[in-house]
Design a protein around this motif. Structure first.
Motif, PDB file in Angstrom:
ATOM      1  N   GLU A 195       0.790  -1.393  -0.081  1.00 32.73           N
ATOM      2  CA  GLU A 195      -0.064   0.014   0.283  1.00 32.73           C
ATOM      3  C   GLU A 195       0.753   1.566  -0.173  1.00 32.73           C
ATOM      4  O   GLU A 195       1.578   0.868   0.505  1.00 32.73           O
ATOM      5  N   GLN A 196       0.438   1.780  -0.614  1.00 33.55           N
ATOM      6  CA  GLN A 196       1.091   3.607  -0.960  1.00 33.55           C
ATOM      7  C   GLN A 196       1.032   4.109   0.539  1.00 33.55           C
ATOM      8  O   GLN A 196      -0.275   4.429   1.322  1.00 33.55           O
ATOM      9  N   MET A 197       1.997   4.883   0.751  1.00 36.05           N
ATOM     10  CA  MET A 197       1.865   5.708   2.139  1.00 36.05           C
ATOM     11  C   MET A 197       2.715   7.138   1.575  1.00 36.05           C
ATOM     12  O   MET A 197       3.989   6.785   1.343  1.00 36.05           O
ATOM     13  N   GLY A 198       1.650   7.290   2.310  1.00 36.06           N
ATOM     14  CA  GLY A 198       1.969   9.219   1.934  1.00 36.06           C
ATOM     15  C   GLY A 198       2.002   9.173   0.572  1.00 36.06           C
ATOM     16  O   GLY A 198       1.184   8.806  -0.341  1.00 36.06           O
ATOM     17  N   GLU A 199       2.399  11.050  -0.348  1.00 33.33           N
ATOM     18  CA  GLU A 199       2.212  11.639  -1.216  1.00 33.33           C
ATOM     19  C   GLU A 199       3.761  10.883  -2.195  1.00 33.33           C
ATOM     20  O   GLU A 199       4.099  10.368  -1.625  1.00 33.33           O
ATOM     21  N   GLU A 200       3.109  11.241  -3.584  1.00 36.12           N
ATOM     22  CA  GLU A 200       4.404  10.752  -4.309  1.00 36.12           C
ATOM     23  C   GLU A 200       5.306  11.534  -4.190  1.00 36.12           C
ATOM     24  O   GLU A 200       5.799  12.610  -4.023  1.00 36.12           O
ATOM     25  N   ILE A 201       6.286  10.986  -4.102  1.00 35.57           N
ATOM     26  CA  ILE A 201       8.155  11.742  -4.419  1.00 35.57           C
ATOM     27  C   ILE A 201       8.966  11.469  -5.741  1.00 35.57           C
ATOM     28  O   ILE A 201       8.954  11.029  -6.900  1.00 35.57           O
ATOM     29  N   LEU A 202       9.251  12.946  -5.598  1.00 32.45           N
ATOM     30  CA  LEU A 202      10.186  13.244  -7.314  1.00 32.45           C
ATOM     31  C   LEU A 202      11.283  13.294  -6.611  1.00 32.45           C
ATOM     32  O   LEU A 202      12.369  13.636  -5.851  1.00 32.45           O
ATOM     33  N   LEU A 203      11.744  11.351  -7.185  1.00 32.44           N
ATOM     34  CA  LEU A 203      13.499  11.174  -7.270  1.00 32.44           C
ATOM     35  C   LEU A 203      13.948  12.385  -8.434  1.00 32.44           C
ATOM     36  O   LEU A 203      13.659  11.480  -8.951  1.00 32.44           O
ATOM     37  N   GLY A 204      14.919  13.201  -8.883  1.00 31.33           N
ATOM     38  CA  GLY A 204      15.744  14.033 -10.208  1.00 31.33           C
ATOM     39  C   GLY A 204      13.880  13.996 -11.381  1.00 31.33           C
ATOM     40  O   GLY A 204      13.928  13.550 -12.175  1.00 31.33           O
ATOM     41  N   HIS A 205      12.439  14.560 -10.580  1.00 31.31           N
ATOM     42  CA  HIS A 205      11.665  15.110 -11.472  1.00 31.31           C
ATOM     43  C   HIS A 205      10.952  13.741 -12.057  1.00 31.31           C
ATOM     44  O   HIS A 205       9.823  13.775 -12.734  1.00 31.31           O
ATOM     45  N   VAL A 206      11.550  12.165 -11.376  1.00 31.14           N
ATOM     46  CA  VAL A 206      10.333  11.137 -11.695  1.00 31.14           C
ATOM     47  C   VAL A 206       9.666  10.657 -10.324  1.00 31.14           C
ATOM     48  O   VAL A 206      10.523  10.527  -9.223  1.00 31.14           O
ATOM     49  N   PRO A 207       8.648  10.094 -10.741  1.00 31.79           N
ATOM     50  CA  PRO A 207       7.923  10.291  -9.261  1.00 31.79           C
ATOM     51  C   PRO A 207       8.221   8.544  -8.902  1.00 31.79           C
ATOM     52  O   PRO A 207       8.407   7.955  -9.593  1.00 31.79           O
ATOM     53  N   HIS A 208       8.230   8.761  -7.548  1.00 37.75           N
ATOM     54  CA  HIS A 208       8.401   7.264  -6.363  1.00 37.75           C
ATOM     55  C   HIS A 208       7.662   7.509  -5.792  1.00 37.75           C
ATOM     56  O   HIS A 208       6.909   8.409  -5.149  1.00 37.75           O
ATOM     57  N   TYR A 209       6.491   5.929  -5.044  1.00 37.02           N
ATOM     58  CA  TYR A 209       6.309   6.156  -4.004  1.00 37.02           C
ATOM     59  C   TYR A 209       7.071   5.207  -3.427  1.00 37.02           C
ATOM     60  O   TYR A 209       7.493   4.391  -3.417  1.00 37.02           O
ATOM     61  N   ALA A 210       6.854   5.239  -1.599  1.00 34.55           N
ATOM     62  CA  ALA A 210       6.733   4.604  -0.695  1.00 34.55           C
ATOM     63  C   ALA A 210       5.893   3.451  -0.356  1.00 34.55           C
ATOM     64  O   ALA A 210       4.085   3.937  -0.352  1.00 34.55           O
ATOM     65  N   MET A 211       6.091   2.360  -0.077  1.00 34.81           N
ATOM     66  CA  MET A 211       4.624   1.292  -0.015  1.00 34.81           C
ATOM     67  C   MET A 211       5.090   0.001   1.074  1.00 34.81           C
ATOM     68  O   MET A 211       5.904  -0.617   0.856  1.00 34.81           O
ATOM     69  N   LEU A 212       4.732   0.386   1.737  1.00 29.54           N
ATOM     70  CA  LEU A 212       4.986  -0.828   2.731  1.00 29.54           C
ATOM     71  C   LEU A 212       3.533  -1.966   2.486  1.00 29.54           C
ATOM     72  O   LEU A 212       2.204  -2.280   2.120  1.00 29.54           O
ATOM     73  N   TRP A 213       4.014  -3.662   3.066  1.00 26.52           N
ATOM     74  CA  TRP A 213       3.277  -4.843   2.793  1.00 26.52           C
ATOM     75  C   TRP A 213       3.489  -5.095   4.109  1.00 26.52           C
ATOM     76  O   TRP A 213       4.338  -5.331   5.024  1.00 26.52           O
ATOM     77  N   LYS A 214       1.873  -5.728   4.936  1.00 28.69           N
ATOM     78  CA  LYS A 214       2.010  -5.950   6.170  1.00 28.69           C
ATOM     79  C   LYS A 214       2.228  -7.375   5.818  1.00 28.69           C
ATOM     80  O   LYS A 214       0.512  -7.783   5.189  1.00 28.69           O
ATOM     81  N   ARG A 215       2.441  -8.744   7.102  1.00 32.41           N
ATOM     82  CA  ARG A 215       2.417  -9.949   6.698  1.00 32.41           C
ATOM     83  C   ARG A 215       0.961 -10.484   7.035  1.00 32.41           C
ATOM     84  O   ARG A 215       0.549  -9.208   7.858  1.00 32.41           O
ATOM     85  N   PRO A 216       0.825 -11.212   6.986  1.00 35.65           N
ATOM     86  CA  PRO A 216      -0.879 -11.665   7.790  1.00 35.65           C
ATOM     87  C   PRO A 216      -0.436 -11.583   8.720  1.00 35.65           C
ATOM     88  O   PRO A 216       0.585 -12.725   9.261  1.00 35.65           O
ATOM     89  N   ARG A 217      -1.241 -11.510   9.507  1.00 41.76           N
ATOM     90  CA  ARG A 217      -1.222 -11.761  11.599  1.00 41.76           C
ATOM     91  C   ARG A 217      -1.695 -13.094  11.412  1.00 41.76           C
ATOM     92  O   ARG A 217      -2.811 -13.652  10.561  1.00 41.76           O
ATOM     93  N   GLU A 218      -1.460 -13.534  12.961  1.00 39.02           N
ATOM     94  CA  GLU A 218      -2.427 -14.763  13.341  1.00 39.02           C
ATOM     95  C   GLU A 218      -2.843 -14.912  13.846  1.00 39.02           C
ATOM     96  O   GLU A 218      -3.647 -13.184  14.002  1.00 39.02           O
ATOM     97  N   GLU A 219      -3.795 -15.373  14.610  1.00 40.80           N
ATOM     98  CA  GLU A 219      -5.155 -15.330  15.091  1.00 40.80           C
ATOM     99  C   GLU A 219      -4.507 -14.509  16.586  1.00 40.80           C
ATOM    100  O   GLU A 219      -4.663 -14.894  17.181  1.00 40.80           O
ATOM    101  N   GLY A 220      -5.284 -13.200  16.782  1.00 38.96           N
ATOM    102  CA  GLY A 220      -5.287 -12.924  17.817  1.00 38.96           C
ATOM    103  C   GLY A 220      -4.071 -11.636  18.026  1.00 38.96           C
ATOM    104  O   GLY A 220      -3.697 -11.332  19.487  1.00 38.96           O
ATOM    105  N   GLU A 221      -3.682 -11.593  16.952  1.00 35.40           N
ATOM    106  CA  GLU A 221      -2.125 -11.309  16.501  1.00 35.40           C
ATOM    107  C   GLU A 221      -2.292  -9.587  16.050  1.00 35.40           C
ATOM    108  O   GLU A 221      -3.643  -9.610  15.508  1.00 35.40           O
ATOM    109  N   VAL A 222      -2.205  -8.733  17.481  1.00 32.10           N
ATOM    110  CA  VAL A 222      -2.066  -7.619  16.717  1.00 32.10           C
ATOM    111  C   VAL A 222      -1.278  -7.390  15.596  1.00 32.10           C
ATOM    112  O   VAL A 222      -0.472  -7.123  15.294  1.00 32.10           O
ATOM    113  N   LEU A 223      -2.367  -5.762  14.625  1.00 29.85           N
ATOM    114  CA  LEU A 223      -2.043  -5.573  13.755  1.00 29.85           C
ATOM    115  C   LEU A 223      -1.729  -4.155  14.318  1.00 29.85           C
ATOM    116  O   LEU A 223      -2.378  -3.573  13.770  1.00 29.85           O
ATOM    117  N   ASN A 224      -0.084  -3.479  13.917  1.00 28.92           N
ATOM    118  CA  ASN A 224       0.351  -2.293  13.979  1.00 28.92           C
ATOM    119  C   ASN A 224       0.065  -1.395  13.096  1.00 28.92           C
ATOM    120  O   ASN A 224       0.225  -2.412  12.066  1.00 28.92           O
TER     121      ASN A 224
END
Length: 224
Positions: A195-224
């Motif tokens: 999932e994209q986090m925050g706004e797009e980033i310009l690296l030398g006028h080229v857009p980039h995107y910070a993206m985070l993947w959260k692993r599947p949580r086990e039953e009862g595990e808190v999703l931070n």
């Protein structure tokens, strides 16, 4: 037939070629701009391949997990068509007071490389990462440093193979994953659960995107 395996140092020249060709339309234009091509001792395209290959070797020796996808040819030989390199918690300095060396200082930089642009790109990525993830950054995650696929081999699922392989290992270690995507890679990463986090980033006028993947949580595990 496509197969995935761990990379070896001997794969680095081919990895350098794929890296150059993968990022030619985007970040390579910023790092190896036309106005510096005349400085090249050979030519800028060759210098970029050699720089990427040497950087890959240094990162592998530093413990960065590197994988390649190879196409098994009819004569039994193999042709590397894609690669991925991950920074993982176990590849970082053992103590918190030892900062990861600045890549712009430890690598030999070719004359046709815009060193200021490279330093600015690293600085911006560090700032964005800290803003999104906090002071620890991605130090407790699997961080996809680079993904490259031979442009002539696209639409074969190579990038997907490489990213899924890393995510499966991250999940086994109960780690999340982070990356900064180019416009070309963003769609693939979204399909794989980033999932994209925050706004797009310009690296030398080229857009980039910070993206985070959260692993599947086990039953009862808190999703931070």
């Amino acid at each position: 037939m496509l197969t995935l395996r761990e990379a070896t140092i001997a794969d680095s020249p081919r990895i350098g070629v794929i890296g150059r060709d993968s990022f030619g339309p985007t970040l390579s234009r910023v790092l190896f701009p036309a106005h510096l091509h005349h400085r090249a001792l050979t030519d800028s395209a060759t210098e970029e391949v050699e720089w990427r290959a040497a950087r890959n070797i240094r990162r592998m020796k530093d413990g960065k997990k590197t994988f390649v996808v190879v196409d098994r040819l009819e004569d039994g030989s193999e042709h590397i068509v894609g690669y991925a390199q991950w920074e993982t918690p176990d590849s970082l300095p053992a103590t918190t007071d030892r900062k990861t060396p600045d890549e712009t200082e430890v690598d030999v930089l070719p004359p046709s490389l815009d060193q200021d642009a490279l330093k600015e790109a690293f600085k911006l990525m560090e700032e964005v990462t800290e803003r999104i993830l906090g002071k620890e950054g991605h130090s407790q995650m699997w961080y996809l440093m680079i993904l490259g696929v031979d442009p002539g081999q696209k639409r074969r699922g190579i990038g997907k193979m490489l990213v899924k392989h890393g995510l499966e290992q991250a999940a086994r270690e109960k780690r999340d994953a982070f990356l900064i995507a180019t416009p070309e890679g963003k769609y693939l990463y979204s399909l794989l659960g980033f999932e994209q986090m925050g706004e797009e980033i310009l690296l030398g006028h080229v857009p980039h995107y910070a993206m985070l993947w959260k692993r599947p949580r086990e039953e009862g595990e808190v999703l931070n």
